[in-house]
Motif scaffolding. Structure first.
Motif, short mmCIF file in Angstrom:
data_model
loop_
_atom_site.label_atom_id
_atom_site.label_comp_id
_atom_site.label_asym_id
_atom_site.label_seq_id
_atom_site.Cartn_x
_atom_site.Cartn_y
_atom_site.Cartn_z
N ASP A 1 0.76 -1.22 0.05
CA ASP A 1 0.10 0.30 -0.03
C ASP A 1 0.80 1.29 -0.10
O ASP A 1 1.72 1.38 1.03
N MET A 2 0.61 2.13 -0.69
CA MET A 2 1.33 3.25 -0.96
C MET A 2 1.07 4.55 -0.07
O MET A 2 1.59 5.46 0.21
N ASP A 3 -0.03 4.43 0.47
CA ASP A 3 -0.86 5.42 1.34
C ASP A 3 -0.14 5.54 2.63
O ASP A 3 0.09 4.66 3.37
N THR A 4 -0.18 6.81 3.37
CA THR A 4 -0.02 7.04 4.66
C THR A 4 -1.40 6.88 5.52
O THR A 4 -2.47 7.40 5.04
N ASP B 1 -0.71 7.05 14.99
CA ASP B 1 -0.14 6.32 13.91
C ASP B 1 -0.25 7.23 12.54
O ASP B 1 0.28 7.00 11.49
N VAL B 2 -0.97 8.36 12.86
CA VAL B 2 -1.39 9.21 11.77
C VAL B 2 0.02 9.80 11.08
O VAL B 2 0.91 10.09 11.88
N GLY B 3 0.02 9.62 9.80
CA GLY B 3 1.30 9.95 8.92
C GLY B 3 2.09 8.96 8.60
O GLY B 3 3.10 9.17 7.93
N SER B 4 2.06 7.65 9.15
CA SER B 4 2.94 6.57 9.06
C SER B 4 2.11 5.83 7.78
O SER B 4 1.12 5.83 7.31
N SER B 5 3.14 4.78 7.22
CA SER B 5 2.86 4.12 6.32
C SER B 5 1.67 3.18 6.83
O SER B 5 1.85 2.28 7.77
N ALA C 1 0.80 0.16 5.25
CA ALA C 1 1.24 -1.16 5.03
C ALA C 1 2.29 -1.59 6.53
O ALA C 1 2.02 -2.65 6.93
N GLU C 2 3.02 -0.75 6.87
CA GLU C 2 3.84 -1.05 7.81
C GLU C 2 3.31 -1.01 9.07
O GLU C 2 3.40 -2.03 9.88
N VAL C 3 2.51 -0.30 9.53
CA VAL C 3 1.57 -0.17 10.67
C VAL C 3 0.67 -1.45 10.92
O VAL C 3 0.67 -2.16 11.79
N ALA C 4 -0.01 -1.57 9.88
CA ALA C 4 -0.88 -2.87 9.71
C ALA C 4 -0.19 -4.15 9.82
O ALA C 4 -0.64 -5.05 10.64
N ALA C 5 0.87 -4.15 9.46
CA ALA C 5 1.82 -5.62 9.33
C ALA C 5 2.21 -5.86 10.87
O ALA C 5 2.02 -6.90 11.34
N LYS C 6 2.69 -4.74 11.63
CA LYS C 6 3.19 -4.79 12.83
C LYS C 6 2.13 -5.22 13.85
O LYS C 6 2.31 -5.78 14.79
N PHE C 7 0.96 -4.59 13.66
CA PHE C 7 0.00 -4.57 14.59
C PHE C 7 -0.70 -6.19 14.35
O PHE C 7 -0.77 -6.69 15.56
N VAL C 8 -0.69 -6.63 13.32
CA VAL C 8 -1.19 -8.28 13.08
C VAL C 8 -0.22 -9.04 13.61
O VAL C 8 -0.54 -10.05 14.56
N PRO D 1 5.57 -5.91 4.81
CA PRO D 1 5.02 -4.79 4.38
C PRO D 1 5.91 -4.09 3.24
O PRO D 1 7.09 -4.08 3.08
N HIS D 2 5.15 -3.33 2.10
CA HIS D 2 5.82 -2.89 1.13
C HIS D 2 5.00 -1.49 0.72
O HIS D 2 3.94 -1.32 0.45
N ASN D 3 5.79 -0.39 1.24
CA ASN D 3 5.29 0.99 1.24
C ASN D 3 5.60 1.87 -0.34
O ASN D 3 6.39 2.59 -0.45
N CYS D 4 4.63 1.15 -1.36
CA CYS D 4 5.02 1.53 -2.69
C CYS D 4 3.80 1.46 -3.46
O CYS D 4 2.77 1.04 -3.01
N LYS D 5 3.86 1.75 -4.66
CA LYS D 5 2.73 1.38 -5.67
C LYS D 5 2.96 0.14 -6.19
O LYS D 5 3.97 -0.52 -6.22
N ILE D 6 1.69 -0.52 -6.45
CA ILE D 6 1.89 -1.92 -7.26
C ILE D 6 2.64 -1.78 -8.33
O ILE D 6 3.28 -2.91 -8.85
N GLN D 7 2.64 -0.81 -9.18
CA GLN D 7 3.39 -0.68 -10.39
C GLN D 7 4.79 -0.54 -10.28
O GLN D 7 5.61 -0.64 -11.23
#
Length: 447
Positions: free
Chosen positions: A83-86, A102-106, A108-115, A126-132
């Motif tokens: 996910d590329m969004d914050t 967590d506001v302003g953080s990635s 993908a990264e926050v979700a991965a750590k939480f789970v 996590p991958h903080n980027c576009k799928i492209q």
């Protein structure tokens, strides 16, 4: 061993403590009435799914948070999320893996750590980027892809990428795609087996067209915050061209539109223009409802579990599309969406297109952008030779003279052309042109 406990002054025997996966193993290890022929209800088969079955989740928003949680609790232990969004404050009401801190953080990264913290033994990368930004080798490593996207454009890109990965000589190159989507109290789940079943491009007509706002309203007397945003998007951007091309996923571009829309809203004393609303209007994002997200995510993860374990029949190839409607009570309907022979991604036939041979190539390109099945933004066109390429700049300059030529000068009646667009990856629209009028080669004459 069970231990005695006191309940309201009486002695009772407590139940033995059950392992987290006890009830899941009742399904994974025991043969039921609907299992597939190749079902293996063994500890080795369970270990294989847990240790070697890799799932990619695309999107860590409203659907993505639910999907990650469900997959982790369904026995999947090798998960990637992209996910590329914050995280924005507006996400917190439904994207439950995030907190105010967590506001302003990635995402993908926050979700991965939480789970990972809540479900021990699960590894989420996590991958903080576009799928492209990822290449074919990245997508080849996964056994399954689950989408929780809010963009039709992104769906089309990943769809075409997975279709083009398929190699008839390599069975492992076929990556099932499970796509979930929500719109208010409605939603869908669909399972796509690339090249074998109807793909997202085949089903593009299932997406409702964007509701248009009259330009006179945008330009003169806006009445809603959305009108101010559309004015910034359509009129202000074209007038000022702050960047070479609008990228809906670029925060800098969205911020420019937000500031322009906010200034116009203040001029007309309109409230409600926010960054998140600007992003939603520009990307045509429908406001999400948490309960709908939960239902559709559960459906998507059920399909993932069935594909991985063979414990039950999954959606497709017979019934491959499930619709959910929670507006009036709860209603679901499962149907077959047929594969299209003339699909530009998975089909083999060209689409017939009636065209006036006397219009210019530039006007023809403009007309393609208005067609519902294409939704192109910056199309390039090839026939036997390249007619017009949007990029690189050197090729655009070389083919630019063709824009003022008539279609009839460049191709013949019944010829096929290929149309591509950079935003849609490898999608190649194939059209067979049928001239609707007689071609007049002399400038200024009419048919």
């Amino acid at each position: 061993m069970s231990q005695p406990v006191m309940i309201s002054g009486t002695m009772a025997i407590s139940e033995p403590k059950k392992d987290r996966w006890t009830y899941l193993n009742n399904v994974r290890l025991h043969k039921g009435p609907f299992v597939a022929e190749d079902f293996e209800g063994t500890e080795e088969a369970v270990q294989q799914v847990e240790s070697a079955f890799k799932v990619l989740v695309i999107g860590a928003g409203g659907l993505g948070c639910e999907i990650l949680k469900n997959l982790a609790l369904s026995g999947f232990k090798c998960i990637d999320v992209i996910d590329m969004d914050t995280i924005d404050v507006s996400n917190l009401n439904r994207q439950f893996l995030f907190r105010a801190s967590d506001v302003g953080s990635s995402k993908a990264e926050v979700a991965a750590k939480f789970v990972e913290k809540r479900v021990k033994g699960v590894t989420i990368t996590p991958h903080n980027c576009k799928i492209q930004d990822k290449d074919d080798d990245f997508y080849m490593q996964f056994n399954l892809v689950v989408c929780g996207l809010d963009s039709v454009e992104a769906r089309r890109w990943i769809n075409s990428t997975l279709v083009n990965l398929v190699d008839d000589n390599n069975p492992d190159s076929l990556k099932p795609l499970i796509d979930g989507g929500t719109e208010g109290f409605s939603g869908h789940t669909r399972t796509i087996l690339p090249t074998l079943t109807s793909c997202i491009e085949c089903q593009l007509d299932m997406h409702a067209p964007r509701q248009a706002v009259p330009l006179c309203t945008l330009a003169t007397i806006p009445r809603q915050p959305e009108h101010c945003i559309e004015w910034a998007h359509i009129i202000a951007w074209e007038q000022e061209h702050p960047f070479p091309a609008l990228d809906n996923d670029d925060p800098e571009h969205i911020t420019w539109l937000y500031k322009k829309a906010l200034a116009r809203a203040e001029e007309f004393k309109i409230t409600g223009v926010t960054y998140s609303l600007t992003q939603g209007v520009v990307k045509n994002i429908i406001p999400a409802i948490a309960s709908t997200n939960a239902i559709i995510a559960a459906s998507c993860c059920n399909e993932a579990f069935k594909i991985a374990t063979n414990t039950n029949p999954y959606l497709g190839p017979e019934d491959n599309y499930m619709m959910y409607n929670g507006t009036a009570s709860i209603y679901t309907h499962t149907m077959v969406h047929d594969k299209k022979d003339d699909c530009p991604v998975c089909g083999n036939l060209a689409m017939d297109l009636s065209v006036d041979p006397n219009i210019t190539l530039e006007d023809f390109i403009a007309s393609l952008a208005e067609r519902a099945e294409s939704q192109l933004k910056k199309p390039s066109i090839r026939a036997d030779t390249t007619l017009y390429m949007q990029s690189p700049p050197s090729l655009e300059e070389q083919t630019r003279p063709n824009l003022i030529k008539k279609i009839g000068e460049l191709v013949g009646n019944g010829d096929e052309i290929g149309v591509t667009d950079p935003s849609l990856g490898t999608v190649n629209f194939k059209y067979r042109l049928n001239f609707s009028k007689e071609f007049k080669a002399v400038e200024g004459t009419e048919s």
